[in-house]
Design a protein around this motif. Structure first.
Motif, mmCIF file in Angstrom:
data_model
loop_
_atom_site.group_PDB
_atom_site.id
_atom_site.type_symbol
_atom_site.label_atom_id
_atom_site.label_comp_id
_atom_site.label_asym_id
_atom_site.label_seq_id
_atom_site.Cartn_x
_atom_site.Cartn_y
_atom_site.Cartn_z
ATOM 1 N N ALA A 208 -111.330 29.785 44.642
ATOM 2 C CA ALA A 208 -109.848 30.434 44.547
ATOM 3 C C ALA A 208 -110.376 30.061 46.052
ATOM 4 O O ALA A 208 -108.276 30.195 46.995
ATOM 5 N N LYS A 363 -116.144 39.966 41.257
ATOM 6 C CA LYS A 363 -117.255 40.216 40.224
ATOM 7 C C LYS A 363 -117.281 38.870 39.718
ATOM 8 O O LYS A 363 -116.898 38.539 39.735
ATOM 9 N N GLN A 365 -118.377 36.247 36.151
ATOM 10 C CA GLN A 365 -118.233 36.519 34.882
ATOM 11 C C GLN A 365 -119.042 36.255 34.017
ATOM 12 O O GLN A 365 -119.339 36.693 32.786
HETATM 13 N N1 LIG Z 1 -112.522 33.592 42.343
HETATM 14 C C1 LIG Z 1 -112.230 32.096 41.621
HETATM 15 O O1 LIG Z 1 -113.043 31.119 42.539
HETATM 16 C C2 LIG Z 1 -111.621 32.170 40.705
HETATM 17 C C3 LIG Z 1 -111.020 31.082 39.701
HETATM 18 C C4 LIG Z 1 -110.537 30.762 39.071
HETATM 19 C C5 LIG Z 1 -110.608 31.710 37.886
HETATM 20 N N2 LIG Z 1 -111.273 32.364 38.026
HETATM 21 C C6 LIG Z 1 -110.677 34.070 37.400
HETATM 22 O O2 LIG Z 1 -109.489 34.743 37.204
HETATM 23 C C7 LIG Z 1 -110.119 36.038 37.359
HETATM 24 C C8 LIG Z 1 -109.975 36.701 38.149
HETATM 25 O O3 LIG Z 1 -111.331 36.856 38.862
HETATM 26 P P1 LIG Z 1 -111.126 37.232 40.724
HETATM 27 O O4 LIG Z 1 -111.450 36.316 41.431
HETATM 28 O O5 LIG Z 1 -109.360 37.649 40.933
HETATM 29 O O6 LIG Z 1 -111.210 38.522 41.134
HETATM 30 P P2 LIG Z 1 -112.729 38.845 41.371
HETATM 31 O O7 LIG Z 1 -113.998 37.994 40.729
HETATM 32 O O8 LIG Z 1 -112.709 38.922 43.529
HETATM 33 O O9 LIG Z 1 -112.946 40.621 41.431
HETATM 34 C C9 LIG Z 1 -112.028 41.618 41.801
HETATM 35 C C10 LIG Z 1 -110.704 41.989 41.586
HETATM 36 O O10 LIG Z 1 -111.204 43.207 40.644
HETATM 37 C C11 LIG Z 1 -110.544 44.746 40.421
HETATM 38 N N3 LIG Z 1 -111.122 45.798 39.997
HETATM 39 C C12 LIG Z 1 -112.386 46.467 40.097
HETATM 40 N N4 LIG Z 1 -112.083 47.029 39.333
HETATM 41 C C13 LIG Z 1 -111.167 47.597 39.306
HETATM 42 C C14 LIG Z 1 -110.484 48.677 37.585
HETATM 43 N N5 LIG Z 1 -111.529 49.199 37.244
HETATM 44 N N6 LIG Z 1 -109.965 47.343 36.888
HETATM 45 C C15 LIG Z 1 -109.105 46.528 37.170
HETATM 46 N N7 LIG Z 1 -109.400 45.791 38.071
HETATM 47 C C16 LIG Z 1 -110.969 45.776 38.807
HETATM 48 C C17 LIG Z 1 -110.334 44.762 42.242
HETATM 49 O O11 LIG Z 1 -109.681 45.142 42.523
HETATM 50 C C18 LIG Z 1 -110.059 43.100 43.380
HETATM 51 O O12 LIG Z 1 -108.404 42.939 42.256
HETATM 52 C C19 LIG Z 1 -111.650 36.107 36.685
HETATM 53 O O13 LIG Z 1 -111.489 35.981 34.768
HETATM 54 C C20 LIG Z 1 -112.774 35.179 36.985
HETATM 55 O O14 LIG Z 1 -113.524 34.301 36.333
HETATM 56 C C21 LIG Z 1 -111.463 33.440 38.967
#
Ligand SMILES: NC(=O)c1ccc[n+]([C@@H]2O[C@H](COP(=O)([O-])OP(=O)(O)OC[C@H]3O[C@@H](n4cnc5c(N)ncnc54)[C@H](O)[C@@H]3O)[C@@H](O)[C@H]2O)c1
Ligand SMILES: O=P(O)(O)OC[C@H](O)CO
Length: 409
Positions: A208, A363, A365
């Motif tokens: 990201a 978080k 995954q």
């Molecule tokens: N970060 C990356 O580089 C990346 C890239 C591609 C795909 N992804 C995938 O995208 C998805 C989202 O990842 P991300 O990086 O945006 O999240 P993240 O790892 O930044 O997680 C934090 C998010 O979770 C939210 N959160 C915490 N507790 C919560 C709850 N109880 N209910 C709802 N939301 C809550 C937080 O408010 C925050 O928005 C994941 O499946 C990840 O694998 C991530």
């Protein structure tokens, strides 16, 4: 067909997602021009999630809705799981009178046009509006983009069920799988089933922070709706591959459109488990050759898993698309799962402790996915068919050692 794959196929049919053998399509970057201009209404876009990837994708969406105002309403609503956040005094916009106490994160995002907690330092477009109310965020949106850590999806769907447009369509950017006593489901299917709409999937080699800084990358979007959906009113631009490409494609973020939703989703979910193995190996200092061996076996297990349990999954999705081998490579080099696994070996501490300490609320995954995939495999007597994914889970729960990894390669 094995009983497990029959169960999976049944689940897929219940979700209304029956894959076809249509070939993949790659569209030109001028796909907006390919959308018929006979409509009188525009699509409203909402993004559910505002973490690290959620915010980076929201930035892309808002850039494109502002650019293609003939197809999309410019304003994009981004649902924020609300929390208090103390802006650091080192932040350029810090003012003693406004920021001396913690403020609502959604307010800070809207004031500063920056997600100061989950994507600090990246300016967000002003037509992106942070919204702490999930019902308000999804109201009247015909295009729903789901982008939250996978453990939160089910609850979120329960919250918005009955409050979305019946003809809305969705894309899941989530990397994970849903395992229950009934079997394993893709999150695109979970979202589709719970909300009674169709949901495709976006996944790719997409760290990201790099995407947010507009460093070049590519991604895969899989979209293959059945013909039985609540029809989209004729006033709207048709929702097809060209439309999704107009919403996601940027000069720095190239989109490849395909039909294999299962392969796209599984690539993103399963590579997180392999990235943990790669992190373990790097933590031991075994070198690039050892990590390459883990990645070679990893991609084979990922593809085997897809082909064994999902009838619609295609081998080439793992070998030819960004959501397959490319995502595995980037995740084993610079991803959070890799980083935390490596630190857990170096510091001889549980990976959960490292996650809490270094990710500032983001978080992992891969740890949960390793457990969920193992539950699914164990229940079907298939652990031995996937030795690398199995050993990762066993290392995480203390039943095996990193030194055991070479025995399964
Ligand atoms: N970060 C990356 O580089 C990346 C890239 C591609 C795909 N992804 C995938 O995208 C998805 C989202 O990842 P991300 O990086 O945006 O999240 P993240 O790892 O930044 O997680 C934090 C998010 O979770 C939210 N959160 C915490 N507790 C919560 C709850 N109880 N209910 C709802 N939301 C809550 C937080 O408010 C925050 O928005 C994941 O499946 C990840 O694998 C991530
Ligand atoms: O940081 P990770 O390990 O969650 O991986 C991020 C992305 O999925 C890489 O494509």
């Amino acid at each position: 067909m094995s009983s497990s794959s029959r169960a999976v196929a049944r689940l897929s049919r219940v979700a209304g997602h029956i894959a076809t053998s249509k070939p993949s399509t790659r569209l030109s970057s001028s796909s907006a021009a390919a959308i018929k201009m006979t409509h009188t209404r525009k699509h409203k876009v909402a993004i559910i999630g505002s973490g690290n990837w959620g915010s980076a994708i929201a930035k892309i969406l808002a850039e494109n809705t502002k650019q293609h105002t003939d197809i999309f309403e410019p304003e994009v609503r981004m649902w924020v799981f609300e929390e208090d956040y103390q802006l650091p005094s080192s932040h350029a916009a810090y003012s003693e009178s406004e920021h001396s106490k913690p403020r609502k994160l959604s307010e800070l995002i809207n004031q500063l046009h920056e997600n100061v907690k989950y994507l600090p330092g990246v300016p967000l477009p002003e037509n992106l509006v942070a919204d702490p109310s999930i019902l308000s965020a999804v109201k009247d949106a015909s295009l729903l983009i789901f982008n939250v850590p996978h453990q939160f999806v089910s609850k979120i769907c329960d919250q918005i069920n009955g409050n979305i447009l019946p003809y809305a369509r969705a894309i899941s950017c989530i990397k994970g799988v849903d395992v229950s006593h009934e079997g394993i489901s893709l999150f695109s299917d979970v979202i589709g089933r719970k909300l009674g709409i169709y949901c495709g999937a976006l996944s790719g080699a997409n760290i990201a922070s790099e995407v947010a800084l507009e460093k070049f990358s590519e991604t895969t979007i899989a979209y293959d709706p059945p013909g039985t959906l609540t029809p989209l009113p004729e006033e709207f631009p048709v929702i097809n591959h060209a439309l999704w490409k107009s919403l996601f494609h940027r000069p720095y973020f190239h989109v490849s459109m395909i039909h294999d939703v299962a392969g796209t989703s599984l690539g993103g979910a399963l590579k997180n488990v392999i990235a943990i193995a790669a992190g373990f190996v790097d933590g031991k200092g075994w070198g690039d050759n050892a990590k390459a061996a883990v990645m070679r076996v990893g991609i084979l297990e990922m593809r085997k898993f897809g082909l064994m349990f999902f009838d619609s999954c295609k081998s080439e999705t793992f070998t030819e698309e960004s959501c397959g081998v490319a995502d595995l490579i980037t995740s084993c080099a610079g991803g959070r799962n890799h980083k935390c696994a490596k630190l857990s070996v170096l510091q001889k501490r549980p990976i959960e402790e490292i996650e809490n300490e270094v990710l500032n609320g983001q978080k992992l995954q891969g740890t949960l996915t390793a457990k969920e995939v193992n539950e699914f495999l164990k229940a079907r007597g298939k652990e031995d068919d996937f030795p690398l994914m199995t050993i990762v889970h066993k290392i995480l729960i203390g039943q095996a050692k990193v030194e055991d990894i070479p025995h399964v390669i």
